[in-house]
Scaffold this motif. Sequence first.
Motif, PDB file in Angstrom:
ATOM      1  N   ASP A  37       0.906  -1.113  -0.060  1.00 12.25           N
ATOM      2  CA  ASP A  37      -0.227  -0.098   0.039  1.00 12.25           C
ATOM      3  C   ASP A  37       0.996   1.175  -0.109  1.00 12.25           C
ATOM      4  OD1 ASP A  37      -3.088   0.294   1.070  1.00 12.25           O
ATOM      5  OD2 ASP A  37      -2.067   2.214   1.209  1.00 12.25           O
ATOM      6  N   ASN A  88      -6.277  -4.622  -6.075  1.00  9.58           N
ATOM      7  CA  ASN A  88      -7.264  -3.984  -5.268  1.00  9.58           C
ATOM      8  C   ASN A  88      -7.147  -2.382  -5.294  1.00  9.58           C
ATOM      9  OD1 ASN A  88      -9.569  -3.873  -3.088  1.00  9.58           O
ATOM     10  ND2 ASN A  88      -7.678  -3.529  -1.856  1.00  9.58           N
ATOM     11  N   TYR A 153     -13.844   7.306 -13.122  1.00  6.12           N
ATOM     12  CA  TYR A 153     -13.889   6.068 -12.315  1.00  6.12           C
ATOM     13  C   TYR A 153     -14.585   4.822 -12.869  1.00  6.12           C
ATOM     14  CZ  TYR A 153     -14.712   2.945  -8.259  1.00  6.12           C
ATOM     15  OH  TYR A 153     -14.730   1.819  -7.286  1.00  6.12           O
ATOM     16  N   VAL A 186     -19.749  -0.399  -0.869  1.00  2.21           N
ATOM     17  CA  VAL A 186     -19.316  -1.087   0.321  1.00  2.21           C
ATOM     18  C   VAL A 186     -18.884  -0.088   1.454  1.00  2.21           C
ATOM     19  CG1 VAL A 186     -17.378  -2.786   1.093  1.00  2.21           C
ATOM     20  CG2 VAL A 186     -18.298  -2.686  -1.381  1.00  2.21           C
ATOM     21  N   THR A 188     -16.737   1.335   3.321  1.00  2.00           N
ATOM     22  CA  THR A 188     -15.254   1.541   3.442  1.00  2.00           C
ATOM     23  C   THR A 188     -15.066   3.051   3.339  1.00  2.00           C
ATOM     24  OG1 THR A 188     -14.705   1.800   1.177  1.00  2.00           O
ATOM     25  CG2 THR A 188     -14.684  -0.485   2.302  1.00  2.00           C
TER      26      THR A 188
HETATM   27  N1  LIG Z   1     -15.974   0.881  -1.408  1.00  2.00           N
HETATM   28  C1  LIG Z   1     -16.764   0.660  -2.596  1.00  2.00           C
HETATM   29  O1  LIG Z   1     -17.981   1.016  -2.676  1.00  2.00           O
HETATM   30  C2  LIG Z   1     -16.174  -0.075  -3.678  1.00  2.00           C
HETATM   31  C3  LIG Z   1     -17.095  -0.652  -4.622  1.00  2.00           C
HETATM   32  C4  LIG Z   1     -16.504  -1.422  -5.956  1.00  2.00           C
HETATM   33  C5  LIG Z   1     -15.148  -1.300  -6.065  1.00  2.00           C
HETATM   34  N2  LIG Z   1     -14.476  -0.795  -5.140  1.00  2.00           N
HETATM   35  C6  LIG Z   1     -12.974  -0.950  -5.315  1.00  2.00           C
HETATM   36  O2  LIG Z   1     -12.359  -1.537  -4.291  1.00  2.00           O
HETATM   37  C7  LIG Z   1     -11.076  -1.159  -4.193  1.00  2.00           C
HETATM   38  C8  LIG Z   1     -10.875  -0.865  -2.515  1.00  2.00           C
HETATM   39  O3  LIG Z   1     -11.728  -0.076  -2.187  1.00  2.00           O
HETATM   40  P1  LIG Z   1     -11.954   0.361  -0.716  1.00  2.00           P
HETATM   41  O4  LIG Z   1     -13.368   0.672  -0.655  1.00  2.00           O
HETATM   42  O5  LIG Z   1     -11.416  -0.805   0.034  1.00  2.00           O
HETATM   43  O6  LIG Z   1     -11.180   1.736  -0.681  1.00  2.00           O
HETATM   44  P2  LIG Z   1     -10.299   2.153   0.835  1.00  2.00           P
HETATM   45  O7  LIG Z   1     -10.284   3.711   0.274  1.00  2.00           O
HETATM   46  O8  LIG Z   1     -10.965   2.080   1.970  1.00  2.00           O
HETATM   47  O9  LIG Z   1      -8.761   1.556   0.449  1.00  2.00           O
HETATM   48  C9  LIG Z   1      -7.938   1.551  -0.480  1.00  2.00           C
HETATM   49  C10 LIG Z   1      -6.645   1.386  -0.327  1.00  2.00           C
HETATM   50  O10 LIG Z   1      -5.741   1.596  -1.194  1.00  2.00           O
HETATM   51  C11 LIG Z   1      -4.673   2.361  -1.066  1.00  2.00           C
HETATM   52  N3  LIG Z   1      -4.080   2.951  -2.247  1.00  2.00           N
HETATM   53  C12 LIG Z   1      -4.556   4.042  -2.837  1.00  2.00           C
HETATM   54  N4  LIG Z   1      -3.952   4.519  -3.976  1.00  2.00           N
HETATM   55  C13 LIG Z   1      -2.978   3.529  -3.775  1.00  2.00           C
HETATM   56  C14 LIG Z   1      -1.843   3.425  -4.891  1.00  2.00           C
HETATM   57  N5  LIG Z   1      -1.686   4.234  -5.928  1.00  2.00           N
HETATM   58  N6  LIG Z   1      -0.949   2.389  -4.672  1.00  2.00           N
HETATM   59  C15 LIG Z   1      -1.291   1.373  -3.539  1.00  2.00           C
HETATM   60  N7  LIG Z   1      -2.166   1.480  -2.635  1.00  2.00           N
HETATM   61  C16 LIG Z   1      -3.047   2.838  -2.647  1.00  2.00           C
HETATM   62  C17 LIG Z   1      -5.023   3.254   0.217  1.00  2.00           C
HETATM   63  O11 LIG Z   1      -3.965   3.534   0.999  1.00  2.00           O
HETATM   64  C18 LIG Z   1      -6.076   2.132   0.882  1.00  2.00           C
HETATM   65  O12 LIG Z   1      -5.388   1.657   1.718  1.00  2.00           O
HETATM   66  C19 LIG Z   1     -11.002  -0.149  -5.166  1.00  2.00           C
HETATM   67  O13 LIG Z   1     -10.143  -0.592  -6.468  1.00  2.00           O
HETATM   68  C20 LIG Z   1     -12.398   0.434  -5.499  1.00  2.00           C
HETATM   69  O14 LIG Z   1     -12.270   0.785  -6.487  1.00  2.00           O
HETATM   70  C21 LIG Z   1     -14.812  -0.210  -3.958  1.00  2.00           C
END
Ligand SMILES: NC(=O)c1ccc[n+]([C@@H]2O[C@H](COP(=O)([O-])OP(=O)(O)OC[C@H]3O[C@@H](n4cnc5c(N)ncnc54)[C@H](O)[C@@H]3O)[C@@H](O)[C@H]2O)c1
Length: 264
Positions: A37, A88, A153, A186, A188
Amino acid sequence: MSTRSQRSIFITGAAAGIGRAVAERFAKAGWFVGLFDVDEAAVRALCDQLGAQRAVAGRLDVADPAQWGPALTAFMQAAGRIDVLFNNAGIAVTAPFEEAPLERHHRLIDINLKGVLNGCHTALPLLRQTPGARVINMCSASALFGQPMLSTYSATKAAVRSLTEALDIEWQKYDIRVMDVLPLFVNTAMVRDEVAKMKTVQTLGVRLTADDVAQTVWRLAAPASARGLPLHSPVGWQTTLFYVAAKLTPDSLNRWITAKLGGH
Ligand SMILES: NC(=O)c1ccc[n+]([C@@H]2O[C@H](COP(=O)([O-])OP(=O)(O)OC[C@H]3O[C@@H](n4cnc5c(N)ncnc54)[C@H](O)[C@@H]3O)[C@@H](O)[C@H]2O)c1
């Protein structure tokens, strides 16, 4: 350090949210987990919590191709093998298209799309060494139809979906499955801090937890054979409904539904 017979997963964006939930789910099941990360302090703290038998951590900005090689080397030294690459890490920008600065749009592409591309490209030689290796990409329900307020996005996630489809065919020759996971909202930090600005979040609610997504990732990673596993996995009933509807209904109806849900 892994026992080498331990299966292993390399997780990007492992410090928080879905990545962290996946790390905890897999470590609990006895897998060796690579925690990478941009938030290095957080992944190191998680690594201490899980223990050196179960995890290794390091800093990785997925958007920077030069950082992938050293991160994968550190992981391989500790794990000895890579069964699953979980792409992810991702960010969201929620705003009318013209109101977000152009650099923010570019950064979305750099992380959400090029980050996945960098990972797939750099890890391939290592994935080929593990029979039945898998790549699991974090996609999103927004890949089904472009979402207003989340335009770039959505575009990155649609691109990840296409990349997944193509590589799953190309890498059949290497015995590597490439699959993606599509959740709707989700609970988060991403949704709480950014995506919740969308009217669609208020309309549909946030019904998924990071553990729900981790369970889907587990179902794709755990079986000994990857044969028969789905290419795309919507998470939860709402996403499944939209997934099926997007295939069956004409674009004009999908457009109407998307606009209404977003308050347009
Ligand atoms: N939360 C939702 O509703 C949702 C829905 C569909 C898809 N997603 C996808 O799931 C994945 C995770 O999302 P989340 O909700 O857990 O988000 P989050 O913000 O809780 O966590 C994301 C993590 O990625 C890290 N990160 C950000 N940029 C980075 C980089 N350049 N290199 C390495 N790490 C990096 C952040 O530090 C963080 O720890 C993402 O790809 C997001 O698009 C999320």
